[in-house]
Enzyme design. Sequence first.
Site: not given
Length: 391
Positions: A94, A159, A257, A267, A278
């Site tokens: 990513q 991530h 979100e 948060y 998963y």
Amino acid sequence: MNRRAFLATGGLGLAGTLAGCSFGNGGRRTDTADSDVAVETVAEGLESPWSITPLPDSSQLLVTERVGRVTLVDRESGTVTAVDGTPDVYASGQGGMLDSTLHPEYPDEPWVYLTYSGANDSGESATHLGRGRLDVAAARFETFEQLHVAEPFVDDDGHFGSRVVFGPDGLVYMTVGDRQFKDFGPDHVAQDTTNELGTTLRLTRTGEVPDSNPFVDEQSVVDSIFSYGHRNAQGMTVHPETGAIWQAEFGEQDGDEINILEAGANYGWPIADEGCTYGEGDPIGVSHADRDDVVAPVYSWPCGSGGFPPSGATFYTGDAFPDWQGDLFVGGLASQYLARFTVDGQAVEEASGLLEGREWRIRDVVVEPDSGHLLVIVDSPDAPLVRLRPA
């Protein structure tokens, strides 16, 4: 049923509201006006593009491509020109060349801020922030300097977070993902404020820590942190009226979100979450409503809803679509559509979906200067940049 199969069915019609958090229902109310939107191609052949940044008083767009490029795209001719002088990036998984934003006084201060993944000598990677002085005519950065590295470096390719915006305070806000750590307890990196993973960072224009940051007086907290308890926020935008920073964040299985940032706030990830694991579909932590030390999202896709995987986001401020004024647009990746949300204070409701049925993973969306049309890029190895305008 897995997320992809669920999305293909259109959802199960789940809905609810809890502690200020609106839960998505897997479907959308489609306004008839949305059928009057025309889609036209601006440019083609982009390789895994990640962000669009319009240059003011110009037909040029700055587009980042995850493979390691920054390009100038002429939105009138469709010409694509690679920009020289970019930093070396860690383009794996990513990671790669990610987000971009402009200095608040651009072009008088021709700094372009980039976020990207970079590697150390051991092959571990981290989210970086840097800036370069852009010479548009020459299509190159005259200079480029690294400003900040979100530590620690990690042996993982996922991530990175990596949206970046300037807030109304003139400071840099930058998201950092949790790097896919799977310890879903209180010791998770996103709850450990001695590191910068799973956070939003706030920095000065030169990459230093502002004296006004919420944790500068706490020795046990990294002082660059503005908020924490995030999983992987890949959408961020500033509300045009309130100046509040809004974020779109990936959940695990579902649990995606939309959040509004507050200084020093937690948060919840992963001690409070609306998603699930998963495969097994087990709850992760407890609901945000069950803890008074976390901030709940203003909109969420709970476990079983099919999720959304949100990426780039923007508020609509143009004149081309008067009925959309003040609405929030968020790109959907696995869901493969552009979502439009109505916003009334902190009340958020999904109103309609655009670009459905094209199998496009929507990576970023911005309002086109002057015209008020929407510009959208697709996450694909051979991707188009398209314009949405009234038919």
